[in-house]
Design a protein around this motif. Structure first.
Motif, mmCIF file in Angstrom:
data_model
loop_
_atom_site.group_PDB
_atom_site.id
_atom_site.type_symbol
_atom_site.label_atom_id
_atom_site.label_comp_id
_atom_site.label_asym_id
_atom_site.label_seq_id
_atom_site.Cartn_x
_atom_site.Cartn_y
_atom_site.Cartn_z
ATOM 1 N N UNK A 1 1.058 -1.204 0.187
ATOM 2 C CA UNK A 1 0.100 -0.077 -0.237
ATOM 3 C C UNK A 1 0.840 1.077 -0.142
ATOM 4 N N UNK A 2 1.943 1.273 0.523
ATOM 5 C CA UNK A 2 2.766 2.373 0.881
ATOM 6 C C UNK A 2 3.231 2.844 -0.379
ATOM 7 N N UNK B 1 4.947 1.032 12.333
ATOM 8 C CA UNK B 1 5.036 0.248 13.217
ATOM 9 C C UNK B 1 5.724 0.752 14.447
ATOM 10 N N UNK B 2 7.084 1.318 14.354
ATOM 11 C CA UNK B 2 7.583 1.804 15.352
ATOM 12 C C UNK B 2 7.042 2.995 16.235
ATOM 13 N N UNK B 3 6.387 4.067 15.487
ATOM 14 C CA UNK B 3 5.653 4.866 16.290
ATOM 15 C C UNK B 3 4.203 5.032 15.424
ATOM 16 N N UNK B 4 3.298 4.607 15.880
ATOM 17 C CA UNK B 4 1.912 4.948 15.204
ATOM 18 C C UNK B 4 1.376 6.279 15.730
ATOM 19 N N UNK B 5 0.467 6.747 14.982
ATOM 20 C CA UNK B 5 -0.042 8.173 14.982
ATOM 21 C C UNK B 5 -0.676 7.872 16.231
ATOM 22 N N UNK C 1 -4.312 -3.537 12.951
ATOM 23 C CA UNK C 1 -5.005 -2.499 13.906
ATOM 24 C C UNK C 1 -5.305 -1.232 13.216
ATOM 25 N N UNK C 2 -6.645 -0.729 13.689
ATOM 26 C CA UNK C 2 -6.994 0.420 13.013
ATOM 27 C C UNK C 2 -6.115 1.553 13.022
ATOM 28 N N UNK C 3 -5.224 1.924 13.708
ATOM 29 C CA UNK C 3 -4.399 3.000 13.628
ATOM 30 C C UNK C 3 -3.564 2.682 12.664
ATOM 31 N N UNK C 4 -2.877 1.733 12.348
ATOM 32 C CA UNK C 4 -1.844 1.351 11.186
ATOM 33 C C UNK C 4 -2.651 1.433 10.010
ATOM 34 N N UNK C 5 -3.651 0.686 9.872
ATOM 35 C CA UNK C 5 -4.630 0.475 8.888
ATOM 36 C C UNK C 5 -5.143 1.949 8.257
ATOM 37 N N UNK D 1 6.779 5.097 5.749
ATOM 38 C CA UNK D 1 7.084 3.743 5.581
ATOM 39 C C UNK D 1 6.525 2.805 6.637
ATOM 40 N N UNK D 2 6.414 1.734 6.453
ATOM 41 C CA UNK D 2 5.614 0.971 7.205
ATOM 42 C C UNK D 2 6.735 0.499 8.551
ATOM 43 N N UNK D 3 7.922 0.333 8.444
ATOM 44 C CA UNK D 3 8.614 0.292 9.486
ATOM 45 C C UNK D 3 8.605 1.416 10.628
ATOM 46 N N UNK D 4 8.422 2.703 9.981
ATOM 47 C CA UNK D 4 7.929 4.057 10.909
ATOM 48 C C UNK D 4 6.803 3.815 11.573
#
Length: 233
Positions: free
Chosen positions: A127-128, A229-233, A148-152, A224-227
């Motif tokens: 997606x990214x 996961x590391x720091x969700x909004x 999870x909804x935040x990531x999604x 980026x997906x790694x970011x």
């Protein structure tokens, strides 16, 4: 859920299907089981379970949004749930299926070709990465049981047109909504409502979270997906 029960359950959703659509689902099911024998697409393989937990469940999106003549993006579609199922029933829907695993995309394209479906494509991409040329291009974006909804939300909302909807399909949603509301607002959206219901035959609880886009999303999202996961909004 046998086929007669499937037909009757869809009538309760105000969906009437004809013999062609029923035959398409039968073909889809057979292709799914054949492909699943060598490439993992789903752990649910019994016919009555597939009709209930994949086909019927996918079509419950109609509870949340009008689908005719819309453009729909399904992120992390897997074996085509819900996007391919929706296309079979709503032929005027313009559908894009995105998945990061090419083996799934090969399967999706084989079903699309076999059923001679038009205005639908399956894309092998994350997606990214897909966002780069498709920002704010879709009326409806959905995803079923992916993250999870935040990531999604960060992955999906940038694809939604202003005035369009992101509608994640979840089992239970209350805790996820509480944790993701700030992220959803940051991305230019507002939660309009949550539609909660039970699948027939006590097959589980479901929630459709209706998220409307009222402002453009900053171009810095998605990260980026790694970011993410590391720091969700």
């Amino acid at each position: 859920m046998n086929k007669e029960e499937f037909i009757n359950a869809l009538k309760e959703l105000n969906i009437d299907i004809n013999d062609k659509i029923l035959n398409d689902f039968n073909t889809y099911y057979k292709m799914l089981i054949d492909y699943n024998s060598h490439t993992n697409l789903t752990r649910i393989t019994e016919e009555e379970e597939v009709y209930l937990k994949h086909f019927y469940d996918s079509l419950t999106l109609i509870k949340a949004v009008h689908l005719e003549n819309q453009s729909l993006l399904d992120i992390g579609t897997g074996a085509g749930f819900p996007g391919l199922v929706l296309k079979i029933v709503f032929p005027n829907l313009n559908v894009t299926l995105v998945d990061s695993l090419n083996k799934r995309v090969v399967f999706l394209n084989s079903v699309i070709e076999k059923l001679n479906l038009k205005n639908i494509k399956a894309v092998h991409e994350r997606a990214e990465d897909y966002i780069k040329n498709n920002r704010e291009s879709f009326d409806i974006v959905t995803s079923r049981a992916v993250a999870n909804l935040s990531t999604l939300s960060e992955l999906c909302i940038p694809f939604v047109k202003v005035g369009g909807f992101f509608i994640p399909m979840k089992a239970e949603a209350e805790t996820e909504i509480n944790n993701a509301t700030s992220a959803i607002n940051t991305l230019g959206c507002v939660i309009r409502k949550t539609i909660s219901f039970k699948l027939p035959k006590d097959a589980g609880n479901r929630s459709l979270i209706v998220i409307e886009k009222n402002n453009r999303t900053s171009v810095k999202y998605p990260r980026k997906f790694s970011e993410i996961k590391k720091k969700p909004l």
